[in-house]
Design a protein around this motif. Structure first.
Motif, mmCIF file in Angstrom:
data_model
loop_
_atom_site.group_PDB
_atom_site.id
_atom_site.type_symbol
_atom_site.label_atom_id
_atom_site.label_comp_id
_atom_site.label_asym_id
_atom_site.label_seq_id
_atom_site.Cartn_x
_atom_site.Cartn_y
_atom_site.Cartn_z
ATOM 1 N N MET A 1 -0.090 -26.903 -11.018
ATOM 2 C CA MET A 1 0.785 -26.542 -9.918
ATOM 3 C C MET A 1 1.560 -27.764 -9.454
ATOM 4 S SD MET A 1 -0.150 -24.684 -6.326
ATOM 5 C CE MET A 1 -0.310 -26.037 -5.191
ATOM 6 N N THR A 2 2.705 -27.499 -8.891
ATOM 7 C CA THR A 2 3.532 -28.540 -8.297
ATOM 8 C C THR A 2 4.212 -27.961 -7.071
ATOM 9 O OG1 THR A 2 5.277 -30.164 -8.748
ATOM 10 C CG2 THR A 2 5.574 -27.980 -9.676
ATOM 11 N N TYR A 3 4.782 -28.811 -6.288
ATOM 12 C CA TYR A 3 5.600 -28.363 -5.165
ATOM 13 C C TYR A 3 7.052 -28.519 -5.573
ATOM 14 C CZ TYR A 3 1.598 -27.776 -2.223
ATOM 15 O OH TYR A 3 0.419 -27.305 -1.704
ATOM 16 N N ILE A 4 7.895 -27.661 -5.027
ATOM 17 C CA ILE A 4 9.319 -27.691 -5.335
ATOM 18 C C ILE A 4 10.113 -27.507 -4.053
ATOM 19 C CG2 ILE A 4 9.144 -26.941 -7.733
ATOM 20 C CD1 ILE A 4 9.728 -24.106 -6.791
ATOM 21 N N VAL A 5 11.369 -27.907 -4.106
ATOM 22 C CA VAL A 5 12.274 -27.764 -2.973
ATOM 23 C C VAL A 5 13.181 -26.572 -3.245
ATOM 24 C CG1 VAL A 5 14.041 -28.891 -1.580
ATOM 25 C CG2 VAL A 5 12.205 -30.260 -2.595
ATOM 26 N N THR A 6 13.382 -25.742 -2.231
ATOM 27 C CA THR A 6 14.213 -24.550 -2.356
ATOM 28 C C THR A 6 15.541 -24.735 -1.615
ATOM 29 O OG1 THR A 6 13.301 -23.504 -0.376
ATOM 30 C CG2 THR A 6 12.137 -23.119 -2.478
ATOM 31 N N ASP A 7 16.336 -23.681 -1.626
ATOM 32 C CA ASP A 7 17.668 -23.738 -1.015
ATOM 33 C C ASP A 7 17.650 -23.984 0.491
ATOM 34 O OD1 ASP A 7 16.581 -21.180 -0.669
ATOM 35 O OD2 ASP A 7 18.536 -20.207 -0.664
ATOM 36 N N ALA A 8 16.518 -23.823 1.141
ATOM 37 C CA ALA A 8 16.448 -24.105 2.575
ATOM 38 C C ALA A 8 16.786 -25.572 2.877
ATOM 39 C CB ALA A 8 15.065 -23.752 3.121
ATOM 40 N N CYS A 9 16.666 -26.430 1.898
ATOM 41 C CA CYS A 9 16.969 -27.857 2.072
ATOM 42 C C CYS A 9 18.474 -28.145 2.070
ATOM 43 C CB CYS A 9 16.294 -28.662 0.953
ATOM 44 S SG CYS A 9 16.514 -30.455 1.072
ATOM 45 N N ILE A 10 19.241 -27.284 1.444
ATOM 46 C CA ILE A 10 20.673 -27.539 1.284
ATOM 47 C C ILE A 10 21.343 -27.685 2.647
ATOM 48 C CG2 ILE A 10 22.864 -26.609 0.412
ATOM 49 C CD1 ILE A 10 21.199 -25.205 -1.797
ATOM 50 N N LYS A 11 22.093 -28.764 2.802
ATOM 51 C CA LYS A 11 22.833 -29.124 4.003
ATOM 52 C C LYS A 11 21.932 -29.576 5.150
ATOM 53 C CE LYS A 11 26.880 -28.508 4.617
ATOM 54 N NZ LYS A 11 27.959 -29.458 4.613
ATOM 55 N N CYS A 12 20.615 -29.515 4.983
ATOM 56 C CA CYS A 12 19.693 -30.013 6.000
ATOM 57 C C CYS A 12 19.227 -31.402 5.598
ATOM 58 C CB CYS A 12 18.508 -29.074 6.167
ATOM 59 S SG CYS A 12 18.968 -27.481 6.848
ATOM 60 N N LYS A 13 18.665 -31.489 4.411
ATOM 61 C CA LYS A 13 18.265 -32.749 3.794
ATOM 62 C C LYS A 13 17.498 -33.673 4.740
ATOM 63 C CE LYS A 13 20.795 -36.211 1.506
ATOM 64 N NZ LYS A 13 21.915 -36.603 0.680
ATOM 65 N N TYR A 14 16.516 -33.067 5.410
ATOM 66 C CA TYR A 14 15.584 -33.886 6.190
ATOM 67 C C TYR A 14 14.738 -34.665 5.181
ATOM 68 C CZ TYR A 14 16.726 -30.535 9.870
ATOM 69 O OH TYR A 14 17.382 -29.748 10.777
ATOM 70 N N THR A 15 14.340 -35.842 5.515
ATOM 71 C CA THR A 15 13.570 -36.640 4.557
ATOM 72 C C THR A 15 12.182 -37.003 5.083
ATOM 73 O OG1 THR A 15 14.643 -38.668 5.334
ATOM 74 C CG2 THR A 15 15.625 -37.563 3.418
ATOM 75 N N ASP A 16 11.693 -36.227 6.016
ATOM 76 C CA ASP A 16 10.341 -36.435 6.532
ATOM 77 C C ASP A 16 9.329 -36.357 5.386
ATOM 78 O OD1 ASP A 16 12.175 -35.063 8.457
ATOM 79 O OD2 ASP A 16 10.589 -35.579 9.869
ATOM 80 N N CYS A 17 9.596 -35.482 4.423
ATOM 81 C CA CYS A 17 8.726 -35.284 3.267
ATOM 82 C C CYS A 17 8.639 -36.528 2.404
ATOM 83 C CB CYS A 17 9.243 -34.109 2.430
ATOM 84 S SG CYS A 17 10.996 -34.266 1.973
#
Length: 112
Positions: A1-17
């Motif tokens: 398993m892995t984690y992935i980034v989805t479209d919810a990130c688009i135009k938000c691009k928070y980098t807390d992660c």
């Protein structure tokens, strides 16, 4: 398993992660981040840090498109290992629908 980034990130691009990732597996595009699935150690510390709730486990249903996108662009975009300020208008895009179709960019970000 892995984690992935989805479209919810688009135009938000928070980098807390990015700040909490122990293996620096985030890569930066012009308007979103991706996780390199071969580098992710499945620790899960990034998921709760995302204000946009854009990070998901690849075992969730209907995420094949996002696993493919993360894999492709993690090999192209620069590595990001430090937190950056989110775009000034990031909060305006958190719950917006259709962000991929309207805003996704294949252009790389600045990285570190």
């Amino acid at each position: 398993m892995t984690y992935i980034v989805t479209d919810a990130c688009i135009k938000c691009k928070y980098t807390d992660c990015v700040e909490v990732c122990p293996v620096d597996c985030f890569y930066e595009g012009e308007n979103m981040l991706v996780i390199h699935p071969d580098e992710c150690i499945d620790c899960g510390v990034c998921e709760p840090e995302c204000p946009a709730e854009a990070i998901k486990a690849d075992t969730e249903s209907n995420l094949e498109k996002w696993l493919e996108l993360n894999t492709k662009f993690a090999d192209i975009w620069p590595n990001l290992t430090m937190k950056k300020d989110a775009p000034a208008d990031a909060d305006d895009f958190v719950n917006k629908d259709g962000k991929f179709e309207e805003f996704f960019s294949e252009a790389p970000g600045e990285g570190d």
